[in-house]
Design an enzyme around this catalytic site. Structure first.
Site, PDB file in Angstrom:
ATOM      1  N   HIS A  86      -6.417   1.786   4.071  1.00 31.78           N
ATOM      2  CA  HIS A  86      -5.781   0.511   4.399  1.00 31.78           C
ATOM      3  C   HIS A  86      -5.899   0.235   5.893  1.00 31.78           C
ATOM      4  O   HIS A  86      -5.751   1.138   6.719  1.00 31.78           O
ATOM      5  CB  HIS A  86      -4.316   0.504   3.962  1.00 31.78           C
ATOM      6  CG  HIS A  86      -4.147   0.195   2.506  1.00 31.78           C
ATOM      7  ND1 HIS A  86      -3.015   0.529   1.795  1.00 31.78           N
ATOM      8  CD2 HIS A  86      -4.965  -0.427   1.626  1.00 31.78           C
ATOM      9  CE1 HIS A  86      -3.155   0.126   0.532  1.00 31.78           C
ATOM     10  NE2 HIS A  86      -4.327  -0.454   0.409  1.00 31.78           N
ATOM     11  N   GLU A 218       6.440   7.944   6.018  1.00 33.50           N
ATOM     12  CA  GLU A 218       6.638   6.493   5.944  1.00 33.50           C
ATOM     13  C   GLU A 218       8.019   6.202   5.362  1.00 33.50           C
ATOM     14  O   GLU A 218       8.597   7.026   4.647  1.00 33.50           O
ATOM     15  CB  GLU A 218       5.561   5.866   5.069  1.00 33.50           C
ATOM     16  CG  GLU A 218       5.624   6.226   3.593  1.00 33.50           C
ATOM     17  CD  GLU A 218       5.427   5.012   2.683  1.00 33.50           C
ATOM     18  OE1 GLU A 218       5.983   3.942   2.992  1.00 33.50           O
ATOM     19  OE2 GLU A 218       4.720   5.146   1.674  1.00 33.50           O
ATOM     20  N   HIS A 428       6.797   3.742  10.071  1.00 32.21           N
ATOM     21  CA  HIS A 428       6.288   2.767   9.098  1.00 32.21           C
ATOM     22  C   HIS A 428       7.427   2.166   8.274  1.00 32.21           C
ATOM     23  O   HIS A 428       7.438   2.214   7.042  1.00 32.21           O
ATOM     24  CB  HIS A 428       5.269   3.447   8.185  1.00 32.21           C
ATOM     25  CG  HIS A 428       4.356   2.501   7.444  1.00 32.21           C
ATOM     26  ND1 HIS A 428       4.754   1.778   6.346  1.00 32.21           N
ATOM     27  CD2 HIS A 428       3.057   2.187   7.644  1.00 32.21           C
ATOM     28  CE1 HIS A 428       3.748   1.056   5.891  1.00 32.21           C
ATOM     29  NE2 HIS A 428       2.707   1.285   6.677  1.00 32.21           N
TER      30      HIS A 428
END
Length: 601
Positions: A86, A218, A428
């Site tokens: 990503h 994350e 994140h």
């Protein structure tokens, strides 16, 4: 401890020997441009190198001035690790290697290495060739960058000097991995994005009990506990079916690989079961690419798909057709999967501008949208949005059905517990949500948890404290060591054996107890020293009385026990015996006897 700082990498040694330093250059209390600098065991590692989808200026890339101002970045960074393909995790990679100048090792999995350059080139074309933006990497930069990549397999441990790096299954997208890096006695786990719930084409993330000093995880859905996946799927299918039955068009923004395949499988099965003929489209070319990579890396999918792949390729869709840009204005209902997933550029944004003014149409957002993107603005409920300097009315129905492949709060807690981390760093995610999860981790696991902002240096103490079981015999003061005078107790020296059952259970025993527990026969080492006498005979009792070398426990004409030593008469000599553990005491006694009664030789 947390402290704001303008600190930058000025030398190779960044953290104390017993600490690990973490500095987010991106994704600190934010989602986007993931880039985390970690100093562990004297090595400097960069985890991920992404771009921010919400910015079109210099803020799109991490702030590399933290390291670039100190000189050659290759001298400062020992390793760069990319968790998955990503763009918010790999989008700045060509810029960092070819423009900033990093020339060291880059690690990523085989699927990530295969897919990453395709997504980078697609985004470069949109950004540079269509929008005309400058200060971006070139097609050649992408090619040169990928030549430096070292691919790794799942559960493969790669030894790079003092660093041992192991990749674990991440589940988020094809090729996503959690990375465990060990340097000496210190270790760090970096998760990237991961999913703890298996789906229709990928398995759940997994890591063994590696007990890292720090896990950097994350926290996109830090406060979310997802409802049943089946109920979400039913809701999704019902909304799509209702919209197309009323003559509307459904736009589903997705990224090229990941949730796109998941939702395609879901719609394909539903269309087949209900004999529907309304066309479903996918961005032209991406379906073929996706099929190719899923065939190539079939071992990265879930068990069910691997078993059935030989007989039937689940990605050979009969109801899903390639979409051309000219189809946007076609009359009649349809369903379109278009990239990218946050409506920040490309085909999905083009279709949205055309379909947004019609209330019969529907937009289904299946994933997370970074603040600043058109997708995020739509989810905020705005009824008009400026796109390319034109105000676009938003009259179509908007649905946010989370099919995101990120771990929810329960999944994050599960992974932290699974690897038995000693401390946690949240990245994140959004600050307020991070605070909630931070408190929950500290309360339930009793370990330290941090959520540093971008540019904030976090130094985590990794001093290892090992509990030791002490044998009761060490707590008892021997009778012969007791002193008659009252006063502060003196220090007592003891010989001990450290017995390791496993790293979590250590016992401190006396030598005799250790021998018994280990099933070993004890051996006694005794020193014997002969002191030749000047006089033909001596009164041993008078000799001992004048020595002042510890308590006299026994005395006779031939033998005396003084302190921990034994003195015996033998012809015209004295023989002094003492154990190895009392060597210094025995040596001192022999020297005194030699000085007082021994011959000069």
């Amino acid at each position: 401890q947390l402290r704001p700082t303008s600190w930058h990498y000025s030398n190779k040694r960044m953290a104390a020997a017993n600490s690990i330093r973490v500095i987010p250059l991106g994704a600190g209390q934010d989602v986007g441009r993931s880039c985390i600098l970690v100093s562990v065991g004297g090595k400097n590692i960069m985890f991920d190198c992404g771009m921010h989808m919400g910015y079109n200026d210099d803020r799109r890339f991490p702030d590399f001035t933290y390291i670039a101002r100190a000189g050659r970045v290759t001298h400062l960074i020992d390793l760069l690790v990319i968790s998955h393909f990503h763009l918010d995790h790999c989008g700045a990679l060509p810029y960092f290697t070819e423009v900033v100048g990093y020339d060291g090792p880059i690690l990523m999995t085989y699927p990530t290495k295969a897919i990453c350059p395709i997504l980078l080139e697609d985004y470069r074309k949109i950004t540079v060739e269509r929008k005309g933006e400058a200060n971006f990497f070139t097609a050649q930069h992408i090619k040169d960058c990928m030549k430096k990549v070292i691919p790794v397999n799942l559960l493969q441990t790669l030894q790079l000097g003092d660093m041992a790096v192991t990749a674990y299954y991440g589940g988020h997208v094809l090729g996503a991995a959690l990375f465990h890096v060990r340097v000496g006695s210190q270790s760090v786990v970096y998760t990237g994005d991961y999913n703890m719930t298996p789906d229709r084409h990928l398995g759940a993330a997994w890591i063994d009990r590696c007990r890292p000093d720090v896990i950097i995880t994350e926290s996109t859905y830090a406060t979310t506990i997802r409802d049943s996946k089946r109920s979400r799927e039913r809701s999704f299918l019902k909304k799509v079916h209702t919209c197309v039955s009323n003559g509307g068009k459904v736009l589903i923004p997705v990224f090229a690989l990941g949730r796109a395949q998941e939702l395609c499988i879901l719609l394909e099965t539903y269309w087949d079961r209900n004999n529907l003929t309304v066309p479903i489209y996918f961005s032209a070319g991406l379906t073929e690419k996706a099929n190719h990579y899923y065939k190539l890396f079939i071992e990265w999918t879930n068990q069910k798909l691997r078993k059935t792949f030989v007989d039937r390729n689940m990605f050979d869709f009969k109801h899903i057709l390639p979409f051309e840009r000219s189809f946007t204005d076609n009359p009649g209902p349809c369903v379109v999967f278009a990239t990218p997933g946050m409506l920040h550029a490309g085909l999905s944004l083009h279709i949205f501008k055309k379909w947004a003014p019609d209330p019969k149409n529907m937009l289904i957002m299946p994933g997370y949208c970074v603040a600043g993107t058109v997708g995020a603005k739509v989810l905020e409920g705005r009824k008009a949005i400026e796109i390319d300097k034109v105000m676009v009315p938003v009259l179509l129905a908007v649905e946010h059905l989370s099919f995101s492949a990120h771990a929810d709060a329960k999944g994050i807690m599960q992974l932290v517990k699974q690897c038995e981390a000693r401390s946690v760093v949240l990245v994140h995610g959004e600050k307020d949500k991070m605070e909630f999860l931070k408190q929950k981790i500290q309360r339930e696991f009793g370990i330290r948890c941090y959520n540093p902002a971008n540019g904030t240096a976090l130094e985590i103490d990794c001093t290892v404290r090992i509990p030791v079981d002490l044998a009761p015999s060490f707590l008892k003061r021997p009778v012969d060591d007791e002193e008659e005078d009252e006063g502060p107790p003196s220090t007592i020296e003891r010989d001990a054996v450290v017995l390791f059952r496993n790293p979590d259970k250590i016992k401190l025993l006396s030598p005799s107890e250790a021998a018994t527990e280990a099933g070993l026969r004890a051996h006694t080492l005794v020193f014997r020293t002969v002191v030749p006498l000047r006089a033909a005979s001596l009164d041993l009792a008078r000799v001992v009385a004048g020595l002042d070398c510890g308590p006299v426990r026994e005395v006779s004409a031939q033998r005396a026990l003084v302190g921990h030593a034994c003195i015996e008469t033998q012809d015209d000599s004295l023989v002094v015996s003492y154990g190895y553990q009392h060597e210094s005491e025995g040596t001192a006694l022999c020297q005194k006897l030699l000085a007082l009664y021994g011959t000069p030789t």
